[in-house]
Design a protein around this motif. Structure first.
Motif, mmCIF file in Angstrom:
data_model
loop_
_atom_site.group_PDB
_atom_site.id
_atom_site.type_symbol
_atom_site.label_atom_id
_atom_site.label_comp_id
_atom_site.label_asym_id
_atom_site.label_seq_id
_atom_site.Cartn_x
_atom_site.Cartn_y
_atom_site.Cartn_z
ATOM 1 N N GLY A 128 0.834 -1.189 0.000
ATOM 2 C CA GLY A 128 0.000 0.000 0.000
ATOM 3 C C GLY A 128 0.867 1.236 0.000
ATOM 4 N N GLY A 129 0.300 2.343 -0.445
ATOM 5 C CA GLY A 129 1.088 3.561 -0.472
ATOM 6 C C GLY A 129 0.285 4.768 -0.886
ATOM 7 N N THR A 130 0.905 5.904 -0.721
ATOM 8 C CA THR A 130 0.314 7.164 -1.143
ATOM 9 C C THR A 130 1.400 8.049 -1.719
ATOM 10 O OG1 THR A 130 -1.069 9.025 -0.414
ATOM 11 C CG2 THR A 130 0.630 8.278 1.112
ATOM 12 N N SER A 131 1.024 8.929 -2.635
ATOM 13 C CA SER A 131 2.002 9.838 -3.235
ATOM 14 C C SER A 131 1.346 11.178 -3.505
ATOM 15 C CB SER A 131 2.567 9.251 -4.536
ATOM 16 O OG SER A 131 1.561 9.153 -5.523
ATOM 17 N N TRP A 132 2.192 12.182 -3.654
ATOM 18 C CA TRP A 132 1.701 13.512 -3.971
ATOM 19 C C TRP A 132 2.555 14.123 -5.064
ATOM 20 C CZ3 TRP A 132 3.563 11.649 0.559
ATOM 21 C CH2 TRP A 132 4.786 12.136 1.029
ATOM 22 N N LEU A 133 1.993 15.098 -5.742
ATOM 23 C CA LEU A 133 2.644 15.701 -6.900
ATOM 24 C C LEU A 133 2.329 17.191 -6.914
ATOM 25 C CD1 LEU A 133 4.201 15.266 -9.618
ATOM 26 C CD2 LEU A 133 1.970 14.881 -10.691
ATOM 27 N N GLY A 134 3.369 18.011 -7.067
ATOM 28 C CA GLY A 134 3.163 19.447 -7.097
ATOM 29 C C GLY A 134 2.596 20.014 -5.818
ATOM 30 N N GLY A 135 2.878 19.388 -4.695
ATOM 31 C CA GLY A 135 2.398 19.870 -3.412
ATOM 32 C C GLY A 135 1.010 19.407 -3.038
ATOM 33 N N GLY A 136 0.337 18.614 -3.892
ATOM 34 C CA GLY A 136 -1.010 18.130 -3.601
ATOM 35 C C GLY A 136 -1.100 16.626 -3.705
ATOM 36 N N PRO A 137 -2.102 15.998 -3.042
ATOM 37 C CA PRO A 137 -2.291 14.539 -3.137
ATOM 38 C C PRO A 137 -2.482 14.110 -4.588
ATOM 39 C CG PRO A 137 -3.661 15.476 -1.406
ATOM 40 C CD PRO A 137 -3.110 16.637 -2.181
ATOM 41 N N ASN A 138 -1.895 12.947 -4.937
ATOM 42 C CA ASN A 138 -1.964 12.498 -6.322
ATOM 43 C C ASN A 138 -2.523 11.091 -6.466
ATOM 44 O OD1 ASN A 138 -1.307 12.511 -9.206
ATOM 45 N ND2 ASN A 138 0.337 11.079 -8.662
ATOM 46 N N LEU A 139 -2.043 10.144 -5.638
ATOM 47 C CA LEU A 139 -2.399 8.741 -5.861
ATOM 48 C C LEU A 139 -2.368 7.964 -4.557
ATOM 49 C CD1 LEU A 139 -2.780 6.151 -7.649
ATOM 50 C CD2 LEU A 139 -0.290 6.122 -7.901
ATOM 51 N N ASN A 140 -3.416 7.189 -4.313
ATOM 52 C CA ASN A 140 -3.436 6.184 -3.253
ATOM 53 C C ASN A 140 -3.554 4.818 -3.908
ATOM 54 O OD1 ASN A 140 -3.443 8.130 -1.146
ATOM 55 N ND2 ASN A 140 -5.661 8.361 -1.341
ATOM 56 N N GLN A 141 -2.853 3.828 -3.360
ATOM 57 C CA GLN A 141 -2.913 2.499 -3.962
ATOM 58 C C GLN A 141 -2.766 1.414 -2.902
ATOM 59 O OE1 GLN A 141 0.476 1.699 -6.582
ATOM 60 N NE2 GLN A 141 1.481 3.518 -5.792
ATOM 61 N N ILE A 142 -3.354 0.259 -3.206
ATOM 62 C CA ILE A 142 -3.289 -0.894 -2.326
ATOM 63 C C ILE A 142 -3.285 -2.141 -3.199
ATOM 64 C CG2 ILE A 142 -5.803 -1.091 -2.081
ATOM 65 C CD1 ILE A 142 -5.305 -1.886 0.857
ATOM 66 N N GLY A 143 -2.626 -3.218 -2.727
ATOM 67 C CA GLY A 143 -2.578 -4.404 -3.567
ATOM 68 C C GLY A 143 -1.849 -5.569 -2.940
ATOM 69 N N LEU A 144 -1.527 -6.543 -3.786
ATOM 70 C CA LEU A 144 -0.829 -7.758 -3.397
ATOM 71 C C LEU A 144 0.301 -8.028 -4.385
ATOM 72 C CD1 LEU A 144 -3.880 -10.113 -2.697
ATOM 73 C CD2 LEU A 144 -2.389 -9.090 -0.965
ATOM 74 N N SER A 145 1.357 -8.647 -3.891
ATOM 75 C CA SER A 145 2.442 -9.067 -4.779
ATOM 76 C C SER A 145 2.914 -10.457 -4.380
ATOM 77 C CB SER A 145 3.612 -8.085 -4.730
ATOM 78 O OG SER A 145 4.284 -8.153 -3.484
ATOM 79 N N ALA A 146 3.353 -11.226 -5.378
ATOM 80 C CA ALA A 146 3.866 -12.569 -5.141
ATOM 81 C C ALA A 146 5.094 -12.779 -6.016
ATOM 82 C CB ALA A 146 2.801 -13.619 -5.463
ATOM 83 N N SER A 147 6.041 -13.555 -5.525
ATOM 84 C CA SER A 147 7.248 -13.836 -6.307
ATOM 85 C C SER A 147 7.729 -15.251 -6.039
ATOM 86 C CB SER A 147 8.369 -12.841 -5.969
ATOM 87 O OG SER A 147 8.810 -13.009 -4.631
ATOM 88 N N LEU A 148 8.483 -15.779 -6.991
ATOM 89 C CA LEU A 148 9.050 -17.123 -6.903
ATOM 90 C C LEU A 148 10.468 -17.077 -7.442
ATOM 91 C CD1 LEU A 148 8.650 -20.192 -6.400
ATOM 92 C CD2 LEU A 148 7.821 -20.357 -8.763
ATOM 93 N N ASP A 149 11.444 -17.467 -6.620
ATOM 94 C CA ASP A 149 12.852 -17.482 -7.009
ATOM 95 C C ASP A 149 13.361 -18.919 -6.971
ATOM 96 O OD1 ASP A 149 12.855 -14.728 -7.223
ATOM 97 O OD2 ASP A 149 13.551 -14.424 -5.162
ATOM 98 N N ILE A 150 13.857 -19.393 -8.114
ATOM 99 C CA ILE A 150 14.340 -20.768 -8.215
ATOM 100 C C ILE A 150 15.752 -20.772 -8.801
ATOM 101 C CG2 ILE A 150 13.943 -23.045 -9.226
ATOM 102 C CD1 ILE A 150 11.010 -22.386 -9.447
ATOM 103 N N PRO A 151 16.768 -21.211 -8.052
ATOM 104 C CA PRO A 151 18.115 -21.358 -8.613
ATOM 105 C C PRO A 151 18.166 -22.531 -9.591
ATOM 106 C CG PRO A 151 18.162 -21.245 -6.199
ATOM 107 C CD PRO A 151 16.744 -21.487 -6.603
ATOM 108 N N LEU A 152 18.669 -22.279 -10.778
ATOM 109 C CA LEU A 152 18.849 -23.356 -11.754
ATOM 110 C C LEU A 152 20.215 -23.999 -11.611
ATOM 111 C CD1 LEU A 152 17.287 -21.655 -14.914
ATOM 112 C CD2 LEU A 152 16.169 -23.086 -13.180
#
Length: 306
Positions: A113-137
């Motif tokens: 989750g996160g929030t950001s602002w641009l030019g001194g004003g609120p710009n974007l709020n976001q929320i989500g999920l992430s997944a990853s898989l690391d496999i050594p060959l």
């Protein structure tokens, strides 16, 4: 285990606002002259960023919980409208996959989750999920796959009255291969695919891309022996919007190709302090004049890790 990094930097960009390089653009068949605010403008900015990570082991299998908090502030000398900031959080778990016969492999699942602002004003709020898989060959090769789902909520304002037309889900999948050519040379190559579903068809798009990088560690003569690291990275992506932007071209959707290259030299100083020098170039080719632009950048930063 608590770890983190603080970075102070400065950057010069020949097109700080990613505006068109030309003064004249075509809007629905008519030529329009852009004012000084709209065209690409060179500017310099200072930046401060930080990252704090907490890792908590779970049992004896190598699993652990992870939590991180990161933030960034950019302040431009002249273009206050593109000065920006962001705060992001991530909480998740890493599970070792040795128990399933995949030696040294791991999988992660995190809430973001996160929030950001641009030019001194609120710009974007976001929320989500992430997944990853690391496999050594092998001992020198790793394959990594990832997926991120975010809901993006753009905040309309008097400066950006149409910003909420970009609200919607963003999906991103990636697959990357990391390979050590030797103890001092590493390379990576990857592909990714982004899908943005927005309220407006003109803000919805498919964007496939490719990335590649090469990294070299070396110890210059006359130094204390700590290795310096030089990295060269490139990226290319193709964006196809679902529908036209009626303000630019009511008959044709936006299509564009973005190319970028960046070189970074990391120089270790004493203790956990390091210096980074960077140079890059980015160019977007588009059937929309308003989206066609390019710019070069030069940067320097000082980082402290703990």
């Amino acid at each position: 285990r608590l770890s983190g990094r603080m970075t102070l930097g400065a950057l010069y960009n020949s097109n700080a606002n990613s505006g068109p390089n030309g003064r004249f653009v075509t809007l629905n068949g008519f030529e329009a002259r852009l004012d000084d605010v709209a065209i690409g403008t060179a500017d310099a900015n200072s930046a401060i960023s930080g990252l704090v990570e907490l890792t908590q082991p779970l049992g004896s299998e190598g699993d652990h919980l992870e939590a991180s908090l990161s933030g960034r502030l950019d302040s431009f000398a002249n273009r206050n409208d593109v000065s920006a900031g962001a705060i992001d959080m991530r909480v998740g778990a890493l599970m070792r996959l040795d128990r399933f016969g995949l030696g040294n492999a791991s999988a992660t699942l995190s809430a973001i989750g996160g929030t950001s602002w641009l030019g001194g004003g609120p710009n974007l709020n976001q929320i989500g999920l992430s997944a990853s898989l690391d496999i050594p060959l092998s001992q020198s090769t790793l394959i990594s796959a990832g997926y991120t789902l975010r809901y993006e909520d753009y905040l309309a304002s008097s400066v950006r009255p149409r910003a909420d037309l970009r609200d919607g889900l963003r999906h991103r999948t990636s697959l990357a291969l990391y390979h050590s050519l030797s103890s001092d040379w590493q390379m990576m190559a990857g592909i990714n695919l982004t899908r943005k579903d927005a309220i407006a068809a003109s803000q919805s798009y498919w964007e496939p891309g490719v990335v590649a990088g090469l990294s070299h560690r070396f110890s210059p003569a006359g130094t204390d022996g700590k290795p310096w690291t030089f990295t060269l990275s490139t990226a290319a992506s193709l964006r196809n919007s679902d529908g036209p932007d009626s303000m630019v071209n009511a008959a044709e959707a936006q299509k564009g190709v973005e190319l970028s290259v960046q070189a970074t030299q990391s120089i270790p100083l004493k203790d956990q302090l390091s210096l980074q020098l960077s140079a890059g170039y980015r160019h977007v080719f588009s059937n929309y004049d308003t989206r066609t632009h390019g710019g070069a950048s030069l940067g320097v930063s000082l980082s402290y890790s703990f």
